[in-house]
Motif scaffolding. Structure first.
Motif, PDB file in Angstrom:
ATOM      1  N   TYR A  18       0.865  -1.186   0.000  1.00 38.33           N
ATOM      2  CA  TYR A  18       0.000   0.000   0.000  1.00 38.33           C
ATOM      3  C   TYR A  18       0.897   1.231   0.000  1.00 38.33           C
ATOM      4  O   TYR A  18       2.041   1.175   0.478  1.00 38.33           O
ATOM      5  CB  TYR A  18      -0.940  -0.014   1.217  1.00 38.33           C
ATOM      6  N   THR A  44       4.789  -7.939  -3.887  1.00 36.06           N
ATOM      7  CA  THR A  44       3.661  -8.640  -4.507  1.00 36.06           C
ATOM      8  C   THR A  44       3.396  -8.055  -5.899  1.00 36.06           C
ATOM      9  O   THR A  44       3.800  -6.920  -6.193  1.00 36.06           O
ATOM     10  CB  THR A  44       2.392  -8.447  -3.643  1.00 36.06           C
ATOM     11  N   PHE A  46       0.394  -7.360  -6.750  1.00 39.69           N
ATOM     12  CA  PHE A  46      -0.612  -6.352  -6.389  1.00 39.69           C
ATOM     13  C   PHE A  46       0.102  -5.082  -5.923  1.00 39.69           C
ATOM     14  O   PHE A  46       1.002  -5.135  -5.090  1.00 39.69           O
ATOM     15  CB  PHE A  46      -1.493  -6.939  -5.273  1.00 39.69           C
ATOM     16  N   ASP A  64       1.143 -13.351  -5.495  1.00 42.53           N
ATOM     17  CA  ASP A  64       0.466 -13.127  -4.209  1.00 42.53           C
ATOM     18  C   ASP A  64      -0.837 -13.911  -4.090  1.00 42.53           C
ATOM     19  O   ASP A  64      -1.455 -13.935  -3.030  1.00 42.53           O
ATOM     20  CB  ASP A  64       0.203 -11.629  -3.991  1.00 42.53           C
ATOM     21  N   LEU A  66      -3.739 -13.292  -4.980  1.00 39.92           N
ATOM     22  CA  LEU A  66      -4.966 -12.531  -4.712  1.00 39.92           C
ATOM     23  C   LEU A  66      -5.926 -12.668  -5.888  1.00 39.92           C
ATOM     24  O   LEU A  66      -5.505 -12.604  -7.049  1.00 39.92           O
ATOM     25  CB  LEU A  66      -4.652 -11.048  -4.494  1.00 39.92           C
ATOM     26  N   GLN A  70     -11.023 -10.286  -4.449  1.00 41.20           N
ATOM     27  CA  GLN A  70     -10.381  -9.787  -3.221  1.00 41.20           C
ATOM     28  C   GLN A  70      -9.863  -8.369  -3.440  1.00 41.20           C
ATOM     29  O   GLN A  70     -10.047  -7.476  -2.615  1.00 41.20           O
ATOM     30  CB  GLN A  70      -9.209 -10.700  -2.813  1.00 41.20           C
ATOM     31  N   ILE A  71      -9.195  -8.174  -4.587  1.00 46.48           N
ATOM     32  CA  ILE A  71      -8.610  -6.862  -4.853  1.00 46.48           C
ATOM     33  C   ILE A  71      -9.704  -5.808  -4.968  1.00 46.48           C
ATOM     34  O   ILE A  71      -9.628  -4.736  -4.370  1.00 46.48           O
ATOM     35  CB  ILE A  71      -7.716  -6.911  -6.111  1.00 46.48           C
ATOM     36  N   SER A  73     -12.570  -5.779  -3.677  1.00 45.77           N
ATOM     37  CA  SER A  73     -13.299  -5.542  -2.416  1.00 45.77           C
ATOM     38  C   SER A  73     -12.695  -4.363  -1.662  1.00 45.77           C
ATOM     39  O   SER A  73     -13.385  -3.689  -0.900  1.00 45.77           O
ATOM     40  CB  SER A  73     -13.219  -6.784  -1.514  1.00 45.77           C
ATOM     41  N   VAL A  76      -8.716  -4.062   3.165  1.00 43.74           N
ATOM     42  CA  VAL A  76      -7.274  -4.164   3.416  1.00 43.74           C
ATOM     43  C   VAL A  76      -6.966  -5.316   4.376  1.00 43.74           C
ATOM     44  O   VAL A  76      -5.987  -6.052   4.195  1.00 43.74           O
ATOM     45  CB  VAL A  76      -6.737  -2.825   3.997  1.00 43.74           C
ATOM     46  N   ILE A  79      -7.188  -8.582   2.517  1.00 41.23           N
ATOM     47  CA  ILE A  79      -6.100  -8.691   1.539  1.00 41.23           C
ATOM     48  C   ILE A  79      -4.775  -9.008   2.242  1.00 41.23           C
ATOM     49  O   ILE A  79      -4.012  -9.880   1.812  1.00 41.23           O
ATOM     50  CB  ILE A  79      -6.008  -7.398   0.689  1.00 41.23           C
ATOM     51  N   ILE A  83      -2.430 -12.254   1.694  1.00 44.41           N
ATOM     52  CA  ILE A  83      -1.016 -12.163   1.285  1.00 44.41           C
ATOM     53  C   ILE A  83      -0.147 -12.999   2.233  1.00 44.41           C
ATOM     54  O   ILE A  83       0.734 -13.751   1.809  1.00 44.41           O
ATOM     55  CB  ILE A  83      -0.557 -10.684   1.263  1.00 44.41           C
TER      56      ILE A  83
END
Ligand code: UDP
Length: 450
Positions: A18, A44, A46, A64, A66, A70-71, A73, A76, A79, A83
């Motif tokens: 993030y 990752t 992502f 990762d 994902l 999930q992404i 959504s 955090v 997620i 991970i």
């Protein structure tokens, strides 16, 4: 004379994907690189950082696992759990490949991982590689989140409305409503994630993006209970002149707009990389800012207004009403903006990076926190350091207009600006020979000793 790292001493850095966690980790990497270490970033797919911004590092993407759901959504907590569950094997494989392909003298000296990427610790432990934890939220927030975990385990959550304005015992000036809650998942899940992040496990030290002159008593309290050394090396964005690690493209045209504004006149508005607002809140912000008659630079991140791609939902007539007095961008070069002489205030969601960046430039804040550590930081800004005002109620244009004027032109705001400048000076002292300078040097020696 300063000892350089042995040639090729390699550090593997594992940021949490993030913006608010990538930035401090990559700044730390640039600082350690300047001290002679080679830096590999394992990340990752992502929210992958852009390798071309950092030619000094080598980048290793790991799968990762994902899902698109999930992404999209945006949860955090879910997620980060995924991970940690998915990346252990791929991280181990990545390190094992590197260890075998390397010259023996090039072995990995240490893994530095974000507190939320705790799967890294168990892989490092299996491979017998020293590991250090990086905390990117404030020390006060870690104390507050421990209180939340305790209260949750005693069955006290969710807090009833009648308790929200009461002080949390021993955490003055934090109130129950300031405890760091994540609104898009259950307290149960969030509390479990925080417990995992809190756990130092077998790491040899903690690097903390904070500093003594801001958080002396919280840091002292934590150090008393902590078994490993803590290096309080913040603010990391000042530790190196690293290139940007923005995941979105920065629109630098706003700097030319700032150049045309008078000193301390502009309020910079940005709610960071995760917060979203409703169409109604957008309208109140837009008209409140307009009625304040202060020029404003407003970052509206694509997708951050519920139900629209970008600024389609701005109220009719707003752009005509403000004309040249506003500049709207999708993403700004925030540090450059905050250091610009025209910027006299920052309307912020109070993420820890934004808070540190604002204080480091002596810019007072208008705080509008939404979730997690933002509520704790906002309370420190307004009640501990007294360099800002918090907007507590539902957003309403009249209150916004009054609060912006209070911050930007009234005597109250002038006092906040004076105190913000004093803190900025303290931070500069800390960087030039003070506590941060020493912590950074001690950290370098600590890593070299592995
Ligand atoms: N940021 C930026 N441009 C923007 C808005 C934010 O570069 O237009 C950066 C900001 O400088 C900070 C980070 O994004 O380093 C946001 O981190 P923070 O902890 O403040 O909040 P989060 O996004 O994690 O909620």
């Amino acid at each position: 004379m300063e000892k350089k790292a042995q040639s090729g001493q390699l550090l593997v850095l594992v940021p949490c994907p993030y913006q608010g966690t990538i930035n401090p980790m990559l700044k730390l990497g640039t600082f350690l690189h300047s001290k002679g270490f080679s830096i590999s970033i394992v990340h990752t797919h992502f929210n992958s950082p852009n390798p071309s911004n950092h030619p000094e590092f080598t980048f290793f993407p790991i799968p990762d696992g994902l899902t698109a759901d999930q992404i999209s959504s945006g949860n955090v907590v879910a997620i980060v759990f995924a991970i940690n569950a998915n990346c252990k094997a791929s991280f181990k494989q990545c390190l094992t490949d590197r260890v075998t392909e390397q010259e023996p003298q090039n072995k990995i000296t240490c893994i530095i991982y974000d507190e939320f990427m705790y799967f890294s610790e168990s892989v490092a432990n299996d491979l017998n590689i020293p590991r250090i934890l990086l905390r990117t939220q404030s020390a006060t927030n870690v104390i507050a989140r421990n209180a939340l975990i305790r209260l949750h385990s005693k069955g006290c959550t969710p807090f009833p409305d009648s308790m929200l304005l009461n002080s949390v015992p021993e955490l003055h000036p934090l109130r129950f409503k300031d405890l760091p809650i994540y609104i898009f998942d259950t307290v149960e899940n969030y509390s479990e994630l925080l417990t995992n992040a809190n756990n130092v496990r077998t790491s040899s030290a903690i690097i903390w993006n904070t500093l003594d002159c801001l958080e002396q008593s919280s840091l002292a309290q934590i150090k008393q209970q902590c078994q490993v050394p803590i290096f309080s090396t913040g603010p990391l964005h000042k530790a190196s002149t690293a290139a940007t690690s923005s995941l979105l493209e920065e629109d630098t045209s706003c700097v030319a707009w700032l150049d045309k504004q008078s000193h301390n006149s502009v309020i910079y508005v940005s709610l960071g990389s995760l917060v979203s607002i409703s169409e109604k809140e957008l309208a109140e912000m837009a008209w409140g800012l307009t009625k304040s008659r202060q020029p404003f630079l407003w970052v509206i991140r694509p997708g951050s207004i519920c139900g629209s791609h970008w600024i389609e939902l701005l109220p009719q007539g707003f752009l005509e009403a403000v004309g040249e007095r506003s500049c709207i961008v999708k993403w700004a070069p925030q540090m450059e903006v905050l250091s610009h002489g025209a910027v006299g205030g920052f309307w912020s969601h109070c993420g820890w990076n934004s808070t540190l960046e604002s204080i480091s430039e002596g810019v007072p804040m208008l705080c509008r926190p939404c979730f997690t550590d933002q509520t704790v930081n906002a309370r420190c800004v307004s009640e501990v350091w007294k360099i800002g005002i918090q907007l507590e109620n539902e957003l309403e244009r009249g209150e916004i207009e009054r609060t912006v004027k209070k911050l930007m032109v009234d005597d109250d705001g002038k006092g906040m600006r004076v105190r913000a400048k004093q803190l900025k000076e303290k931070i500069e002292v800390s960087m030039k020979g003070g506590s941060t300078y020493h912590s950074l040097n001690e950290l370098v020696e600590f890593i070299r000793s592995f």
